[in-house]
Design an enzyme around this catalytic site. Structure first.
Site, short mmCIF file in Angstrom:
data_model
loop_
_atom_site.label_atom_id
_atom_site.label_comp_id
_atom_site.label_asym_id
_atom_site.label_seq_id
_atom_site.Cartn_x
_atom_site.Cartn_y
_atom_site.Cartn_z
N ALA A 15 0.83 -1.21 0.00
CA ALA A 15 0.00 0.00 0.00
C ALA A 15 0.87 1.25 0.00
O ALA A 15 0.64 2.19 -0.78
CB ALA A 15 -0.93 -0.01 1.21
N GLU A 113 -10.29 -19.52 -3.90
CA GLU A 113 -10.16 -19.58 -2.44
C GLU A 113 -11.55 -19.48 -1.83
O GLU A 113 -12.54 -19.27 -2.54
CB GLU A 113 -9.24 -18.45 -1.94
CG GLU A 113 -7.80 -18.64 -2.39
CD GLU A 113 -6.85 -17.56 -1.89
OE1 GLU A 113 -7.30 -16.57 -1.28
OE2 GLU A 113 -5.64 -17.71 -2.13
N ASP A 219 0.30 0.00 15.84
CA ASP A 219 0.67 1.36 16.28
C ASP A 219 0.18 2.44 15.33
O ASP A 219 0.00 3.59 15.75
CB ASP A 219 2.17 1.47 16.55
CG ASP A 219 3.00 0.62 15.63
OD1 ASP A 219 3.01 -0.60 15.82
OD2 ASP A 219 3.58 1.19 14.70
N HIS A 240 -7.43 -16.45 10.36
CA HIS A 240 -7.22 -17.36 9.25
C HIS A 240 -7.41 -18.78 9.77
O HIS A 240 -6.85 -19.13 10.81
CB HIS A 240 -5.80 -17.19 8.67
CG HIS A 240 -5.66 -17.79 7.30
ND1 HIS A 240 -5.66 -19.14 7.09
CD2 HIS A 240 -5.55 -17.21 6.08
CE1 HIS A 240 -5.53 -19.37 5.79
NE2 HIS A 240 -5.47 -18.21 5.15
N ARG A 287 -13.70 -17.63 5.18
CA ARG A 287 -12.82 -18.07 6.26
C ARG A 287 -13.34 -17.81 7.66
O ARG A 287 -12.91 -18.50 8.60
CB ARG A 287 -11.41 -17.51 6.07
CG ARG A 287 -11.29 -16.05 5.94
CD ARG A 287 -9.83 -15.65 5.83
NE ARG A 287 -9.19 -16.07 4.60
CZ ARG A 287 -8.19 -15.41 4.04
NH1 ARG A 287 -7.73 -14.31 4.61
NH2 ARG A 287 -7.65 -15.82 2.94
N HIS A 348 -5.32 -12.83 11.80
CA HIS A 348 -4.75 -12.68 10.45
C HIS A 348 -4.94 -11.29 9.87
O HIS A 348 -4.05 -10.77 9.21
CB HIS A 348 -5.42 -13.72 9.55
CG HIS A 348 -4.89 -13.77 8.15
ND1 HIS A 348 -3.57 -14.07 7.87
CD2 HIS A 348 -5.50 -13.57 6.95
CE1 HIS A 348 -3.40 -14.05 6.55
NE2 HIS A 348 -4.54 -13.73 5.97
N ARG A 383 -13.31 -10.27 5.65
CA ARG A 383 -12.73 -10.02 4.33
C ARG A 383 -12.75 -11.27 3.46
O ARG A 383 -12.37 -12.36 3.91
CB ARG A 383 -11.28 -9.54 4.49
CG ARG A 383 -10.53 -9.40 3.20
CD ARG A 383 -9.18 -8.78 3.43
NE ARG A 383 -8.30 -9.62 4.21
CZ ARG A 383 -7.58 -10.62 3.71
NH1 ARG A 383 -7.65 -10.93 2.42
NH2 ARG A 383 -6.78 -11.31 4.49
C1 SIN Z 1 -3.97 -17.00 2.11
O1 SIN Z 1 -3.13 -17.20 1.26
O2 SIN Z 1 -4.73 -17.86 2.54
C2 SIN Z 1 -4.08 -15.63 2.69
C3 SIN Z 1 -4.51 -14.69 1.66
C4 SIN Z 1 -5.36 -13.63 2.27
O3 SIN Z 1 -5.24 -13.36 3.46
O4 SIN Z 1 -6.19 -13.09 1.55
#
Ligand code: SIN
Length: 428
Positions: A15, A113, A219, A240, A287, A348, A383
């Site tokens: 970023a 994913e 921080d 995660h 997730r 995560h 997310r």
């Molecule tokens: C992952 O590779 O599972 C993490 C990728 C993510 O946090 O989007």
């Protein structure tokens, strides 16, 4: 005073790097890293970056998946902006030298994913973030307008408060740069800037187990909060589902969700399937659902982990796509082509953070935020996998376009006092 620049950038992950590269053609940039330029959460991101590349995928499907994963608490305008700008931002990363894996046909190889209805994750084996960081860092190091200060720990954003004025959330608060600890000299230095970008990443290290590097310690959000910037949705911390169970190792090693996308299946310690009890998408549910299911199974059984089973997958393809995971597991005596991988959820990603608008502006004048530290509204309560690197690319680009417009109209505030901790009245 250590520097006087147009653009101060705190944080050197994807970023911060993208933003710095874009504003550097319009003025002097100073970037701060607490450690070194490449010690970032970007560098350890494995799975990839989500974007709409080819049919049958389309923007509407990606938007629906993002809002579905976010439990509908996303800002739909921000979701639409992010997804419809995704393809262009990926093309830019490629132009800047990032290498994503391709199929034999020459098309980009897209993984799937959790929570995604299509294959849309661009990746570089299981080291996608490392590859993006490499490509961007190289350009930043070469740019004549960008100076990088490593081992500098930003400790406070400078506002009217430091000049003895009363500041409340209802005043027009202005940011004039930051005070930062030069770790080599032990001195706190004044970094004067017309505009300041916070790109300090997440908060994982406030938890006992996390996939985040040690630099992700929250921080940036704390600094912005002390300066009275608006922060929000900090309760939405994503766990995660599959970090490697290896007690004593910190941070926890991530087992990318892409391994489940390639067919890996979650099982209990007894080797039994369980995800069908929680979601019809089973191991590929979003997730938050998978992490809660694993947590529940661990509570029911008293076990300290579950397993991810990839033994049935084609050996060469596994080793080729996931070389880092294969090597890591082998280093602790687990051959993922023959043994199940012990996994456990770990902190995560922070879905909330410093509230920003669609162009990275915070509630404080001349202060911007981007990346995980920001709360753009993209993620909602959770997310969607691989949307975070995309969010950084989109909003760093947008913030850069915005901030350069008025830079010549912004005066420097030359009367800043040196850092004086003893004399500093708490900004309550
Ligand atoms: C992952 O590779 O599972 C993490 C990728 C993510 O946090 O989007």
């Amino acid at each position: 005073m250590r520097c006087k620049v147009d653009y101060l950038v705190i944080g050197t992950g994807m970023a911060g790097l993208i933003y710095a590269l874009k504003v550097a053609d319009h003025g002097k940039v100073c970037m701060l890293s607490k450690t070194n330029l490449d010690d970032t959460a970007t560098s350890v991101a494995q799975g990839g970056i989500a974007a709409v590349m080819y049919s049958p995928d389309n923007y509407e499907k990606h938007i629906k998946d993002t809002v579905g994963a976010g439990a509908g608490l996303n800002d739909e305008n921000i979701v639409r902006i992010t997804i419809t700008e995704s393809t262009e931002r990926i093309e830019e990363l490629i132009d800047w030298g990032t290498q994503f894996d391709k199929e034999k046909t020459g098309k980009y190889a897209l993984a799937k994913e959790g929570g995604h209805s299509e294959h849309r994750i661009l990746h570089h084996k299981d080291s996608t973030g490392f590859e993006i960081q490499r490509a961007l860092s190289e350009r930043v190091r070469q740019h004549p307008n960008i100076e990088v200060f490593e081992d500098y720990f930003a400790i406070d954003l400078i506002t009217q408060h430091h000049m003895g004025m009363e500041v409340s959330r209802h005043n027009n608060i202005v940011c004039y740069g930051a005070y930062a600890l030069n770790k080599a000299s032990g001195q706190v230095e004044t970094l004067l800037a017309k505009t300041t970008m916070i790109a300090t990443g997440g908060i994982g290290n406030i938890y006992q187990t996390t996939t985040n590097p040690a630099v992700s310690s929250g921080d940036g959000i704390a600094m912005a909060y002390r300066a009275k910037a608006q922060v929000e949705k900090l309760e939405f911390v994503q766990f995660h589902p599959t970090s490697l169970y290896h007690p004593g190792e910190r941070p926890s090693f991530l087992i990318t969700e892409a391994l489940r996308g390639a067919g890996g299946i979650l099982k209990t310690k007894k080797g039994e399937l369980f995800m069908h009890k929680y979601d019809s998408r089973e191991s590929l549910a979003p997730r938050d659902i998978v992490a809660r299911a694993i947590d529940n199974e661990m509570k029911l059984s008293g076990d300290e982990h579950v397993y991810l089973d990839a033994r049935h997958l084609e050996k060469e393809a596994m080793i080729n796509h996931f070389p880092k995971i294969y090597a890591k597991c082998l280093s602790i005596g687990i051959d993922m082509t023959k043994d199940m991988i012990p996994v456990v959820p770990a902190a995560h990603y922070s879905c909330g953070g410093i509230k920003t608008d669609a162009d990275g502006r915070t509630s404080i004048q001349n202060l911007y935020a981007t990346g995980e530290v920001a709360s753009t509204g993209l993620h909602g309560a959770n997310r969607l996998a691989s949307n975070s690197l995309l969010e950084s690319a989109v909003f760093s680009h947008r913030a850069a376009l915005e901030v350069v417009k008025d830079i010549d109209q912004i005066p420097y505030e030359d009367k800043l006092p040196d850092w004086d901790f003893e004399g500093m009245k708490l900004n309550e």
